[in-house]
Motif scaffolding. Structure first.
Motif, mmCIF file in Angstrom:
data_model
loop_
_atom_site.group_PDB
_atom_site.id
_atom_site.type_symbol
_atom_site.label_atom_id
_atom_site.label_comp_id
_atom_site.label_asym_id
_atom_site.label_seq_id
_atom_site.Cartn_x
_atom_site.Cartn_y
_atom_site.Cartn_z
ATOM 1 N N HIS A 67 -7.407 -0.946 1.053
ATOM 2 C CA HIS A 67 -6.265 -1.837 0.782
ATOM 3 C C HIS A 67 -5.737 -2.488 2.057
ATOM 4 O O HIS A 67 -5.491 -3.699 2.096
ATOM 5 C CB HIS A 67 -5.116 -1.056 0.124
ATOM 6 C CG HIS A 67 -5.411 -0.619 -1.249
ATOM 7 N ND1 HIS A 67 -5.077 0.625 -1.694
ATOM 8 C CD2 HIS A 67 -6.004 -1.241 -2.295
ATOM 9 C CE1 HIS A 67 -5.453 0.757 -2.949
ATOM 10 N NE2 HIS A 67 -6.031 -0.355 -3.335
ATOM 11 N N HIS A 99 -6.791 3.986 1.206
ATOM 12 C CA HIS A 99 -5.765 3.265 1.978
ATOM 13 C C HIS A 99 -6.399 2.219 2.890
ATOM 14 O O HIS A 99 -5.918 1.089 2.976
ATOM 15 C CB HIS A 99 -4.919 4.235 2.809
ATOM 16 C CG HIS A 99 -3.919 5.000 2.014
ATOM 17 N ND1 HIS A 99 -2.845 4.406 1.400
ATOM 18 C CD2 HIS A 99 -3.836 6.318 1.731
ATOM 19 C CE1 HIS A 99 -2.135 5.335 0.778
ATOM 20 N NE2 HIS A 99 -2.730 6.495 0.948
ATOM 21 N N ASP A 136 0.873 -1.171 0.000
ATOM 22 C CA ASP A 136 0.000 0.000 0.000
ATOM 23 C C ASP A 136 0.914 1.227 0.000
ATOM 24 O O ASP A 136 1.375 1.675 1.042
ATOM 25 C CB ASP A 136 -0.935 0.026 1.209
ATOM 26 C CG ASP A 136 -1.881 1.216 1.127
ATOM 27 O OD1 ASP A 136 -2.733 1.224 0.222
ATOM 28 O OD2 ASP A 136 -1.733 2.149 1.939
#
Length: 188
Positions: free
Chosen positions: A68, A65, A48
């Protein structure tokens, strides 16, 4: 778990990308451009890094974010490599730190090997007391106020946010008003 801290624009993201690239090169049977190295085998590599916000998918920087990282935390196991840049940023800093600590604990329980970049003091402090977490940092030349792009294991690094802001053109008035990083006390 290795926490990478240090100056803004100092090479934390580049370090994460380098670890990922060299690991993939090694696992693909390619020559790795280093003098010597011990590189393990990882069943999966989860990353990430970067900003994947999307208006069409209704994802802010933070929610992209978290999408992920949530998936990574669900599927990462031992023999997996996890690379996360600036874990927990993009939201209230206290909540971001809490989320970052929770993600790190999840990765420890899953026995994943991870490199995580962060400016959060609580992560650096936690690494000092936890046997499965190690601090590392990118070294900064304090005299010239420039990054050295050198990696150091075993010690947390300072962000140098005020110094870097000044170097990149933020006015002296703003720097002076920043109170050298101290929290303001507002009178009502």
């Amino acid at each position: 778990i290795i926490i990478i801290s240090g100056p803004n624009a100092g090479g934390k993201t580049v370090s994460l990308k380098t670890v990922g690239l060299l690991t993939l090169m090694h696992q693909s049977g390619l020559m790795v451009p280093v003098r010597s190295a011990k590189i393990g085998y990882f069943k999966h590599i989860f990353i990430d890094i970067g900003d994947n916000q999307s208006i069409s998918d209704n994802l802010s920087t933070f929610s992209a974010h978290m999408s992920h990282i949530g998936e990574i935390a669900r599927v990462a196991k031992g023999k997996d490599l996890v690379l996360i840049d600036e874990l927990g940023t993009g939201t209230d800093p206290k909540e971001g730190e809490a989320i970052a600590l929770g993600v790190i604990e999840s990765l420890i329980r899953s026995h994943s090997f991870a490199f995580i970049s962060s400016h959060f003091s609580s992560l650096k402090e936690y690494a000092l007391t936890h046997p499965n977490i190690e601090n590392s940092s990118m070294i900064f030349d304090e005299d010239k106020l420039v990054p050295t792009y050198k990696f150091k294991m075993g010690a947390p690094g300072r962000s140098y946010g005020i110094e870097v802001a000044s170097r990149y053109g933020v006015s002296e008035d703003i720097i002076n008003n920043s109170n050298n990083g101290q929290i303001f006390s507002f009178n009502k």
